[in-house]
Design a protein around this motif. Structure first.
Motif, PDB file in Angstrom:
ATOM      1  N   LEU A  34      37.455  35.953  36.461  1.00 49.37           N
ATOM      2  CA  LEU A  34      38.887  35.941  36.374  1.00 49.37           C
ATOM      3  C   LEU A  34      39.267  35.011  35.464  1.00 49.37           C
ATOM      4  CD1 LEU A  34      39.020  36.030  40.338  1.00 49.37           C
ATOM      5  CD2 LEU A  34      39.397  37.859  38.609  1.00 49.37           C
ATOM      6  N   ALA A  35      38.702  33.863  35.083  1.00 55.25           N
ATOM      7  CA  ALA A  35      39.266  32.739  34.114  1.00 55.25           C
ATOM      8  C   ALA A  35      39.330  33.365  32.661  1.00 55.25           C
ATOM      9  CB  ALA A  35      38.247  31.576  34.225  1.00 55.25           C
ATOM     10  N   MET A  36      38.125  34.302  32.523  1.00 60.74           N
ATOM     11  CA  MET A  36      38.303  35.216  31.101  1.00 60.74           C
ATOM     12  C   MET A  36      39.675  35.779  31.027  1.00 60.74           C
ATOM     13  SD  MET A  36      34.373  35.597  30.148  1.00 60.74           S
ATOM     14  CE  MET A  36      33.528  35.803  31.699  1.00 60.74           C
ATOM     15  N   ALA A  37      40.019  36.606  32.214  1.00 61.34           N
ATOM     16  CA  ALA A  37      40.889  37.698  32.099  1.00 61.34           C
ATOM     17  C   ALA A  37      42.203  36.763  31.842  1.00 61.34           C
ATOM     18  CB  ALA A  37      41.083  38.328  33.396  1.00 61.34           C
ATOM     19  N   ASP A  38      42.374  35.582  32.591  1.00 61.02           N
ATOM     20  CA  ASP A  38      43.469  34.856  32.355  1.00 61.02           C
ATOM     21  C   ASP A  38      43.670  34.414  30.884  1.00 61.02           C
ATOM     22  OD1 ASP A  38      44.306  35.389  35.018  1.00 61.02           O
ATOM     23  OD2 ASP A  38      43.668  33.436  35.573  1.00 61.02           O
ATOM     24  N   ALA A  39      42.684  33.916  30.311  1.00 63.53           N
ATOM     25  CA  ALA A  39      42.460  33.150  29.088  1.00 63.53           C
ATOM     26  C   ALA A  39      43.034  34.469  28.045  1.00 63.53           C
ATOM     27  CB  ALA A  39      41.216  32.503  28.766  1.00 63.53           C
ATOM     28  N   LYS A  42      46.760  34.687  28.369  1.00 60.05           N
ATOM     29  CA  LYS A  42      47.478  33.255  28.159  1.00 60.05           C
ATOM     30  C   LYS A  42      47.389  33.288  26.569  1.00 60.05           C
ATOM     31  CE  LYS A  42      47.275  31.164  32.225  1.00 60.05           C
ATOM     32  NZ  LYS A  42      46.274  30.278  33.437  1.00 60.05           N
ATOM     33  N   ARG A  43      46.432  33.705  25.898  1.00 63.26           N
ATOM     34  CA  ARG A  43      46.077  33.218  24.718  1.00 63.26           C
ATOM     35  C   ARG A  43      46.223  34.620  23.643  1.00 63.26           C
ATOM     36  NH1 ARG A  43      44.960  28.343  22.382  1.00 63.26           N
ATOM     37  NH2 ARG A  43      43.572  29.404  21.140  1.00 63.26           N
ATOM     38  N   SER A  44      47.074  35.764  24.094  1.00 59.69           N
ATOM     39  CA  SER A  44      46.867  36.807  23.691  1.00 59.69           C
ATOM     40  C   SER A  44      47.680  36.530  22.143  1.00 59.69           C
ATOM     41  CB  SER A  44      47.629  37.760  24.498  1.00 59.69           C
ATOM     42  OG  SER A  44      49.081  37.648  24.765  1.00 59.69           O
ATOM     43  N   GLU A  45      48.757  35.896  22.001  1.00 61.34           N
ATOM     44  CA  GLU A  45      49.220  35.911  20.903  1.00 61.34           C
ATOM     45  C   GLU A  45      48.386  35.068  19.597  1.00 61.34           C
ATOM     46  OE1 GLU A  45      52.164  36.515  18.055  1.00 61.34           O
ATOM     47  OE2 GLU A  45      52.330  36.957  20.290  1.00 61.34           O
ATOM     48  N   VAL A  46      47.471  34.605  19.930  1.00 62.34           N
ATOM     49  CA  VAL A  46      46.635  33.632  19.063  1.00 62.34           C
ATOM     50  C   VAL A  46      45.495  34.850  18.808  1.00 62.34           C
ATOM     51  CG1 VAL A  46      44.817  31.979  18.653  1.00 62.34           C
ATOM     52  CG2 VAL A  46      46.838  31.324  20.074  1.00 62.34           C
ATOM     53  N   ILE A  47      45.092  35.437  19.893  1.00 56.41           N
ATOM     54  CA  ILE A  47      44.002  36.487  19.453  1.00 56.41           C
ATOM     55  C   ILE A  47      44.663  37.757  18.504  1.00 56.41           C
ATOM     56  CG2 ILE A  47      42.932  38.535  20.537  1.00 56.41           C
ATOM     57  CD1 ILE A  47      42.608  36.740  23.223  1.00 56.41           C
ATOM     58  N   LEU A  48      45.949  38.206  18.816  1.00 60.60           N
ATOM     59  CA  LEU A  48      46.564  38.884  17.994  1.00 60.60           C
ATOM     60  C   LEU A  48      46.778  38.572  16.509  1.00 60.60           C
ATOM     61  CD1 LEU A  48      49.176  40.451  20.578  1.00 60.60           C
ATOM     62  CD2 LEU A  48      47.421  41.663  19.589  1.00 60.60           C
ATOM     63  N   GLN A  49      47.137  37.310  16.523  1.00 57.98           N
ATOM     64  CA  GLN A  49      47.158  36.694  14.942  1.00 57.98           C
ATOM     65  C   GLN A  49      45.859  36.646  14.243  1.00 57.98           C
ATOM     66  OE1 GLN A  49      48.823  32.970  15.665  1.00 57.98           O
ATOM     67  NE2 GLN A  49      50.771  33.687  16.000  1.00 57.98           N
ATOM     68  N   ALA A  50      44.869  36.238  14.842  1.00 56.83           N
ATOM     69  CA  ALA A  50      43.394  36.314  14.364  1.00 56.83           C
ATOM     70  C   ALA A  50      43.168  37.675  14.104  1.00 56.83           C
ATOM     71  CB  ALA A  50      42.501  35.695  15.305  1.00 56.83           C
ATOM     72  N   ASN A  51      43.380  38.646  14.986  1.00 63.07           N
ATOM     73  CA  ASN A  51      43.046  40.051  14.749  1.00 63.07           C
ATOM     74  C   ASN A  51      43.775  40.627  13.551  1.00 63.07           C
ATOM     75  OD1 ASN A  51      43.782  43.184  15.800  1.00 63.07           O
ATOM     76  ND2 ASN A  51      41.716  42.624  15.989  1.00 63.07           N
ATOM     77  N   ALA A  52      44.823  40.120  13.421  1.00 68.53           N
ATOM     78  CA  ALA A  52      45.753  40.945  12.045  1.00 68.53           C
ATOM     79  C   ALA A  52      45.072  40.522  10.857  1.00 68.53           C
ATOM     80  CB  ALA A  52      47.163  40.388  12.113  1.00 68.53           C
ATOM     81  N   GLY A  76      48.712  46.136  24.883  1.00 67.50           N
ATOM     82  CA  GLY A  76      47.874  46.950  25.724  1.00 67.50           C
ATOM     83  C   GLY A  76      46.285  46.855  25.894  1.00 67.50           C
ATOM     84  N   ARG A  77      45.791  46.759  24.776  1.00 68.09           N
ATOM     85  CA  ARG A  77      44.207  46.797  24.641  1.00 68.09           C
ATOM     86  C   ARG A  77      43.818  45.431  25.412  1.00 68.09           C
ATOM     87  NH1 ARG A  77      41.785  49.578  18.975  1.00 68.09           N
ATOM     88  NH2 ARG A  77      42.283  51.861  19.774  1.00 68.09           N
ATOM     89  N   ILE A  78      44.643  44.169  25.044  1.00 68.00           N
ATOM     90  CA  ILE A  78      44.168  42.980  25.554  1.00 68.00           C
ATOM     91  C   ILE A  78      44.310  43.139  27.043  1.00 68.00           C
ATOM     92  CG2 ILE A  78      44.763  40.733  25.644  1.00 68.00           C
ATOM     93  CD1 ILE A  78      45.390  40.820  22.839  1.00 68.00           C
ATOM     94  N   ALA A  79      45.395  43.839  27.615  1.00 61.84           N
ATOM     95  CA  ALA A  79      45.610  43.788  28.865  1.00 61.84           C
ATOM     96  C   ALA A  79      44.652  44.657  29.645  1.00 61.84           C
ATOM     97  CB  ALA A  79      47.182  44.471  29.279  1.00 61.84           C
ATOM     98  N   SER A  80      44.225  45.675  28.914  1.00 64.95           N
ATOM     99  CA  SER A  80      43.187  46.480  29.473  1.00 64.95           C
ATOM    100  C   SER A  80      41.798  45.908  29.591  1.00 64.95           C
ATOM    101  CB  SER A  80      42.751  47.921  28.564  1.00 64.95           C
ATOM    102  OG  SER A  80      43.963  48.660  28.590  1.00 64.95           O
ATOM    103  N   MET A  81      41.493  44.955  28.478  1.00 65.75           N
ATOM    104  CA  MET A  81      40.403  44.046  28.771  1.00 65.75           C
ATOM    105  C   MET A  81      40.350  43.064  29.818  1.00 65.75           C
ATOM    106  SD  MET A  81      39.487  43.411  24.500  1.00 65.75           S
ATOM    107  CE  MET A  81      40.281  41.980  24.402  1.00 65.75           C
ATOM    108  N   ALA A  82      41.477  42.723  30.046  1.00 63.64           N
ATOM    109  CA  ALA A  82      41.714  41.431  31.250  1.00 63.64           C
ATOM    110  C   ALA A  82      41.573  42.347  32.412  1.00 63.64           C
ATOM    111  CB  ALA A  82      43.049  40.780  31.015  1.00 63.64           C
ATOM    112  N   GLU A  83      42.097  43.619  32.591  1.00 65.06           N
ATOM    113  CA  GLU A  83      41.813  44.260  33.851  1.00 65.06           C
ATOM    114  C   GLU A  83      40.691  44.781  34.105  1.00 65.06           C
ATOM    115  OE1 GLU A  83      42.886  46.169  37.345  1.00 65.06           O
ATOM    116  OE2 GLU A  83      43.977  44.750  36.334  1.00 65.06           O
ATOM    117  N   GLY A  84      39.855  44.927  33.141  1.00 68.96           N
ATOM    118  CA  GLY A  84      38.430  45.314  33.160  1.00 68.96           C
ATOM    119  C   GLY A  84      37.507  44.023  33.776  1.00 68.96           C
ATOM    120  N   LEU A  85      38.023  42.915  33.004  1.00 69.99           N
ATOM    121  CA  LEU A  85      37.246  41.869  33.703  1.00 69.99           C
ATOM    122  C   LEU A  85      37.469  41.627  35.238  1.00 69.99           C
ATOM    123  CD1 LEU A  85      37.868  39.206  30.762  1.00 69.99           C
ATOM    124  CD2 LEU A  85      35.655  40.291  31.487  1.00 69.99           C
ATOM    125  N   ARG A  86      39.047  41.818  35.413  1.00 70.98           N
ATOM    126  CA  ARG A  86      39.291  41.751  37.238  1.00 70.98           C
ATOM    127  C   ARG A  86      38.527  42.724  37.773  1.00 70.98           C
ATOM    128  NH1 ARG A  86      44.531  40.120  34.447  1.00 70.98           N
ATOM    129  NH2 ARG A  86      44.519  37.781  34.925  1.00 70.98           N
TER     130      ARG A  86
END
Length: 106
Positions: A34-39, A42-52, A76-86
């Motif tokens: 659950l902590a990984m899903a939240d992270a 919460k960090r999706s903007e940083v993740i998206l920047q690194a992914n770009a 959407g993909r980040i939300a799906s990954m978080a949902e998968g963890l939950r």
């Protein structure tokens, strides 16, 4: 850097961590999931920047289009990954509960 040596080192660390994780209670593992899903959220903007940056690097290296699609993240993909963890956290803990389980003993 020797990529093969680095990957072997990471694989060995993951194998050691798996044995330790198997000994943890379901509540501890679920809190971590659950902590990984939240992270992720919460960090999706940083993740998206690194992914770009990763996508641009892959394009420069002429990576196949199908690989680029697998690499590309969006909200959407980040939300799906978080949902998968939950969803995983909501499942019963499979460790040592089935016919094919391995019980780790220290």
């Amino acid at each position: 850097m020797d990529i093969q040596a680095e990957m072997k080192k990471k694989a060995e660390a993951a194998k050691g961590a798996a044995a330790k994780l198997a000994l943890l209670g379901a509540d501890v593992k679920n809190k971590a999931l659950l902590a990984m899903a939240d992270a992720l959220e919460k960090r999706s903007e940083v993740i998206l920047q690194a992914n770009a940056l990763d996508i641009e690097d892959a394009r420069q290296k002429k990576v196949k289009r199908s690989y680029l699609d697998r690499l590309l993240l969006d909200e959407g993909r980040i939300a799906s990954m978080a949902e998968g963890l939950r969803q995983t956290a909501a499942l019963p803990d499979p460790v040592a509960t089935g016919d094919y389980s391995t019980v780790y003993r220290s």
